[in-house]
Write a protein that holds these residues in place. Structure first.
Motif, mmCIF file in Angstrom:
data_model
loop_
_atom_site.group_PDB
_atom_site.id
_atom_site.type_symbol
_atom_site.label_atom_id
_atom_site.label_comp_id
_atom_site.label_asym_id
_atom_site.label_seq_id
_atom_site.Cartn_x
_atom_site.Cartn_y
_atom_site.Cartn_z
ATOM 1 N N ASP A 45 0.834 -1.208 0.000
ATOM 2 C CA ASP A 45 0.000 0.000 0.000
ATOM 3 C C ASP A 45 0.869 1.258 0.000
ATOM 4 O OD1 ASP A 45 -2.170 -1.662 0.112
ATOM 5 O OD2 ASP A 45 -2.508 -1.407 2.274
ATOM 6 N N LYS A 48 2.311 2.073 -3.401
ATOM 7 C CA LYS A 48 1.307 2.684 -4.290
ATOM 8 C C LYS A 48 0.965 4.113 -3.860
ATOM 9 C CE LYS A 48 0.318 -0.797 -7.255
ATOM 10 N NZ LYS A 48 0.153 -0.805 -8.701
ATOM 11 N N GLU A 49 1.089 4.378 -2.556
ATOM 12 C CA GLU A 49 0.872 5.763 -2.087
ATOM 13 C C GLU A 49 1.947 6.690 -2.651
ATOM 14 O OE1 GLU A 49 0.682 5.935 2.225
ATOM 15 O OE2 GLU A 49 -0.987 4.510 2.164
ATOM 16 N N ASN A 51 3.672 6.260 -5.514
ATOM 17 C CA ASN A 51 3.304 6.448 -6.932
ATOM 18 C C ASN A 51 2.390 5.301 -7.367
ATOM 19 O OD1 ASN A 51 3.031 6.659 -9.660
ATOM 20 N ND2 ASN A 51 5.218 6.930 -10.103
ATOM 21 N N PRO A 52 1.094 5.601 -7.558
ATOM 22 C CA PRO A 52 0.142 4.533 -7.908
ATOM 23 C C PRO A 52 0.453 3.871 -9.250
ATOM 24 C CG PRO A 52 -0.931 6.711 -7.897
ATOM 25 C CD PRO A 52 0.466 6.920 -7.415
ATOM 26 N N ASN A 53 1.326 4.492 -10.032
ATOM 27 C CA ASN A 53 1.661 3.901 -11.340
ATOM 28 C C ASN A 53 2.779 2.861 -11.282
ATOM 29 O OD1 ASN A 53 -0.250 5.439 -12.721
ATOM 30 N ND2 ASN A 53 1.150 7.193 -12.723
ATOM 31 N N LYS A 55 4.420 -0.519 -11.023
ATOM 32 C CA LYS A 55 3.882 -1.870 -11.215
ATOM 33 C C LYS A 55 4.606 -2.780 -10.208
ATOM 34 C CE LYS A 55 4.926 -1.413 -15.625
ATOM 35 N NZ LYS A 55 5.043 0.007 -15.882
ATOM 36 N N ASP A 80 -3.543 -5.633 -4.663
ATOM 37 C CA ASP A 80 -3.288 -4.743 -5.796
ATOM 38 C C ASP A 80 -1.871 -4.968 -6.335
ATOM 39 O OD1 ASP A 80 -3.660 -2.761 -7.613
ATOM 40 O OD2 ASP A 80 -3.411 -1.096 -6.191
ATOM 41 N N ASP A 82 0.543 -6.470 -9.723
ATOM 42 C CA ASP A 82 0.439 -6.582 -11.178
ATOM 43 C C ASP A 82 0.988 -7.903 -11.716
ATOM 44 O OD1 ASP A 82 -0.369 -3.643 -11.798
ATOM 45 O OD2 ASP A 82 1.254 -3.532 -10.335
#
Ligand SMILES: O=c1ccn([C@@H]2O[C@H](COP(=O)(O)O)[C@@H](O)[C@H]2O)c(=O)[nH]1
Length: 227
Positions: A45, A48-49, A51-53, A55, A80, A82
């Motif tokens: 988490d 992703k905080e 940079n949500p991009n 992978k 979440d 990839d």
């Protein structure tokens, strides 16, 4: 070719500092045993905080009986991430069961199978598997392809052959990369970026040459320029 940086540092704080330094780059981040066992979902988490991009490749190399692997794969599919991986040596049935179970997910993570770990040399591999790396990697790759996986983890030296035996869209992800000839540490089948390009690798994994550097962002920048 894309770059995946391994987040194998001794604490969540150090890993997240590294992630912050690399926040502006379009790269994969690999979360393996050490970091996931210690820091779990919370760590994913936090990445992703930043940079949500980014992978995320969850490198847990599942290896168990088919039903247990499929159960674990389903739990991963709810997170979440990839991409994740399983061991091809768990067998074709196990790989098929994993893929069947993921079928119901509209957006499932990519699934790769580990063929021959890059820490094996030809002799140590034969001691365990009783055959040559090339032959076994080909067999594992074909089984993974037939089971519906998206690609394999292999060394640079098997990449081209695997694509030739399966399909050029079948992904090869190669650890054991020493981008500019750095020391190999415990890796045996190492290669630089130029060789990875020649061998049609899709994703290179780089750990220590990045995170042990004084200036990781500079190393990443240099790698990205060379890709
Ligand atoms: O065959 C394999 C499968 C996974 N790995 C992982 O990749 C990185 C490589 O790190 P370096 O520091 O660049 O050697 C590491 O996390 C391994 O667990 C691999 O090396 N080989």
């Amino acid at each position: 070719m894309q770059l995946c940086v391994a987040l194998d540092l001794p604490s969540s704080k150090e890993n997240l500092q590294l992630v912050q330094t690399l926040a502006k780059y379009d790269i994969w981040l690999k979360v393996g045993f050490r970091s996931f066992i210690r820091d779990g979902q919370d760590f994913l988490d936090k990445i992703k905080e930043i940079n949500p991009n980014f992978k995320i490749f969850l490198d847990l190399k599942l290896y168990d009986i088919p039903n247990t692997m499929a159960d674990a794969a389903e739990e991963i599919a709810k997170m979440d991430v990839d991409m994740f991986n399983i061991h091809a040596s768990a067998g074709k049935k196990a790989m098929q069961t994993v893929m069947e179970r993921l079928d119901k997910y509209e957006k499932r993570p990519l699934v790769l199978a580990v063929t021959a770990l890059t820490s094996f040399d030809y002799h140590s591999f034969k001691e365990i598997y009783g055959t040559d790396i090339e032959e076994k990697a080909k067999e594992f790759a074909l089984q993974s392809y037939q089971a519906g996986l998206d690609g394999v983890v292999c060394s640079v030296y098997e990449s081209s052959m695997i694509k030739h035996e399966t399909d050029k869209s079948f992904l090869t992800l190669t650890p054991g990369i020493r981008p500019f000839g750095e020391k190999s540490d415990d890796q045996k089948r190492v290669a630089d970026i130029e060789t990875a390009k020649k061998e049609k690798v899709d994703i290179i994994v780089v750990g220590r040459p990045v995170y042990k550097s004084e200036e990781p962002a500079k190393v990443v920048e240099k790698i990205l320029q060379a890709l």
